[in-house]
Write a protein that holds these residues in place. Structure first.
Motif, short mmCIF file in Angstrom:
data_model
loop_
_atom_site.label_atom_id
_atom_site.label_comp_id
_atom_site.label_asym_id
_atom_site.label_seq_id
_atom_site.Cartn_x
_atom_site.Cartn_y
_atom_site.Cartn_z
N SER A 344 0.85 -1.20 0.00
CA SER A 344 0.00 0.00 0.00
C SER A 344 0.88 1.24 0.00
O SER A 344 1.64 1.49 0.93
N VAL A 345 0.74 2.02 -1.06
CA VAL A 345 1.58 3.21 -1.23
C VAL A 345 0.90 4.43 -0.64
O VAL A 345 -0.28 4.67 -0.89
N GLY A 346 1.62 5.21 0.14
CA GLY A 346 1.08 6.47 0.66
C GLY A 346 2.19 7.48 0.83
O GLY A 346 3.38 7.14 0.76
N GLU A 347 1.78 8.74 1.06
CA GLU A 347 2.78 9.77 1.31
C GLU A 347 3.31 9.63 2.74
O GLU A 347 2.54 9.40 3.67
N ILE A 348 4.60 9.79 2.90
CA ILE A 348 5.18 9.76 4.25
C ILE A 348 4.90 11.09 4.94
O ILE A 348 5.19 12.15 4.39
N GLN A 349 4.34 11.00 6.15
CA GLN A 349 4.24 12.19 7.01
C GLN A 349 4.99 11.88 8.30
O GLN A 349 4.97 10.73 8.76
N VAL A 350 5.64 12.89 8.85
CA VAL A 350 6.43 12.67 10.07
C VAL A 350 6.14 13.74 11.11
O VAL A 350 5.73 14.86 10.79
N ARG A 351 6.38 13.36 12.37
CA ARG A 351 6.20 14.27 13.49
C ARG A 351 7.27 13.94 14.51
O ARG A 351 7.65 12.78 14.62
#
Ligand code: MCA
Ligand code: AMP
Length: 497
Positions: A344-351
């Motif tokens: 499953s491909v998605g955009e990486i988000q980070v915190r």
């Protein structure tokens, strides 16, 4: 906050800290040289650093950090337009440079502080024009807070001029400590690299990293496989590089047994800034028995993930989130993807505490970069393996090009090309390149089809306006650019024939 560089004052100060060619400083010498400069920076919020690959750059940045000023590293090969933008945007109080470095006219109106690496405890640093009277006493590092800016690093977006990412001291400290955990990085390590010192990779990881650990770094001045061999044979334990450097190593290995032997003895080889092709991983491993470790970061986030030194190496992945980093994948509409299925491909988000605080003078761009609940949108697309290893599969914006590990915005180059009198219309794309990862391709409609500008002319034009690494390597001439009904250039329709 506690000191960024405890080794400067922890009593074991006769250990080597920095070496550039045949010039080196111990921790005691670095502390003296940096503090002599730092005393002249007191009270200034931001100072520019003429970031040549030299000892003075490292001393200048340490001095700024000890004085509580944010350092703005400048690429010494910046063209006039790019340099002008960075200076106007960041408004530094002064510029730090090595004595004798000739600065371009854009910098001549700024007060200049020469960085004297030979400063001794008793002798003040030599300065060409000193903007502040000398004061005595130690540099006030202890007074700086975690949230204070440490660095402003300029990074390209898809359109417009580069934006200044404001990196707080907390981000620098936490990212370096997280890497220490992942890589078992200690004061016994000796790092070798030949990265430029105006970006996060070479400066934060490659200079501030060893100094935070109390270890040492040997900078090659300029990357070469001979330099890598020499330093690894001479006691260096770690190598940092961009994929282009590892590609050049992989190419050289079959004919260079000394390089193979030197790499075999290293404790850790680390690649980052772009994807290292699996083929290069394999060639290096088969010639040296070593696995190259990849880590993934961004100017805005510092480091997010890494293959751990004590983890399973897996070429084609960037490893697992670093301690303290929260990472999620999201759908186009922002819905988090719970799966760890390798598909499953998605955009990486980070915190996390490793993030920047915003783009200087760009509240609009800062707001657009974060979700309402504080996640940073990286624009990188990825999948996650069942055990959490992240595989980057692409990028959301086709208008961002990674060439030699440098991020380059297509729009910025298009604008520069349009300023050339021989260019009526321009579009810029990236295409695969075995050495650089991607190379910059310019598609232009010449003002005069009978006398189109040459590739060299356009390369020189872009190199002198922006920076040499932003120059097009290939130029195609077209009668017109393919556009949709709205008049927007259809870049996917641009092909060689
Ligand atoms: C060529 N040159 C020119 C022109 N053409 N100069 C003026 N006008 C021209 N028309 C000069 C170049 O300036 C350079 O000069 C020399 O010719 C060779 O240029 P080039 O072919 O572009 O360089 P290269 O030798 O092929 O460089 C490959 C490289 C380089 C060494 C791998 O791309 C590099 O250092 N990359 C590192 C990028 C990096 O650190 N990225 C980190 C950002 P001269 O011979 O004087 O040098 S990413 C980041 O920080 C994040 C956080 C992360 O994840 O790491
Ligand atoms: P920059 O903005 O120059 O700091 O570059 C950050 C970008 O480099 C990221 O958003 C990624 O696209 C890319 N990047 C960094 N490290 C890696 C890696 N190990 N593999 C793939 N891409 C990477």
């Amino acid at each position: 906050m506690s000191s960024l560089f405890p080794a400067l004052t922890d009593g074991r100060t006769d250990r080597p800290a920095l070496r550039f060619g045949d010039r080196s400083l111990t921790y005691a010498e670095l502390a003296t040289a940096a503090d002599a400069v730092a005393r002249r920076l007191a009270g200034h919020a931001r100072v520019a650093v003429w970031a040549t690959p030299a000892l003075e750059t490292a001393v200048a940045v340490v001095a700024a950090l000890r004085a509580g000023a944010a350092a703005v590293p400048l690429n010494p090969k910046s063209g006039e337009k790019e340099l002008g933008h960075i200076l106007t945007d960041s408004a530094p109080a002064l510029v730090l440079a090595a004595p004798g470095d000739e600065l371009p006219s854009a910098l001549r109106d700024l007060p200049r502080v020469d960085v004297d690496v030979d400063a001794r405890a008793t002798g003040p640093a030599h300065e060409a024009t000193d903007p502040t009277p000398e004061t005595t006493g130690s540099a006030p590092e202890a007074e700086a807070s975690d949230d204070d800016p440490a660095l402003v690093v300029y990074t390209s977006g898809t359109t417009g001029p580069p934006k200044g990412a404001v990196l707080p001291r907390r981000a620098v400290a936490t990212t370096l400590d997280a890497l220490a955990d992942a890589w078992q990085w200690t004061g016994d390590d000796v790092l070798v690299h030949g990265l430029p010192l105006f970006h996060v990779h070479g400066l934060v990881l490659g200079i501030l990293g060893p100094l935070r650990r109390g270890g040492s770094v040997r900078h090659l001045g300029r990357f070469s496989t001979e330099g890598v061999t020499r330093e690894l044979e001479g006691g260096a334990t770690m190598l940092f590089g961009v994929p282009t450097m590892y590609h050049r190593i992989a190419e050289a290995l079959p004919g260079d047994p000394a390089l193979a032997k030197a790499l075999s003895g290293a404790r850790l080889l680390v690649s980052g800034s772009a994807a290292l092709p699996v083929h290069d991983h394999e060639r290096i491993t088969s010639a040296t028995g070593q696995r190259v470790i990849e880590r993934y970061g961004m100017t805005e986030t510092l480091m997010n993930t890494s293959v751990r030194a004590d983890g399973e190496p897996r070429p084609g992945t960037v490893g697992v989130p670093l301690p303290g980093v929260e990472l999620r994948l999201v759908e186009e509409d922002g819905t988090p993807i719970p799966s760890y299925d390798g598909e499953s491909v998605g955009e990486i988000q980070v915190r996390g505490p490793n993030l920047f605080t915003g783009y200087l003078n760009r509240p609009d761009a800062t707001a657009a970069a974060f979700t309402a609940d504080g996640w940073f949108r990286t624009g990188d697309m990825a999948v996650r393996d069942p055990d959490g290893y992240v595989r980057i599969v692409g990028r959301k914006a086709t208008d961002l090009i990674k060439s030699g590990g440098y991020k380059i915005g297509a729009g910025e180059i298009e604008n520069a090309l349009l300023e050339h009198p021989g260019v009526r219309e321009a579009a810029v794309t990236g295409e695969p390149d075995p050495d650089l990862g991607e190379r910059i391709v310019a598609w232009i409609v010449p003002a005069d089809p009978a006398a189109p500008p040459t590739v060299q002319e356009l390369a020189d034009h872009v190199a002198s306006r922006l920076a040499p690494h932003k120059r097009p390597r290939v130029v195609h001439h077209l009668a017109s650019l393919p556009r949709n009904d709205m008049g927007k250039i259809m870049k996917r329709a641009l092909t060689r024939d």
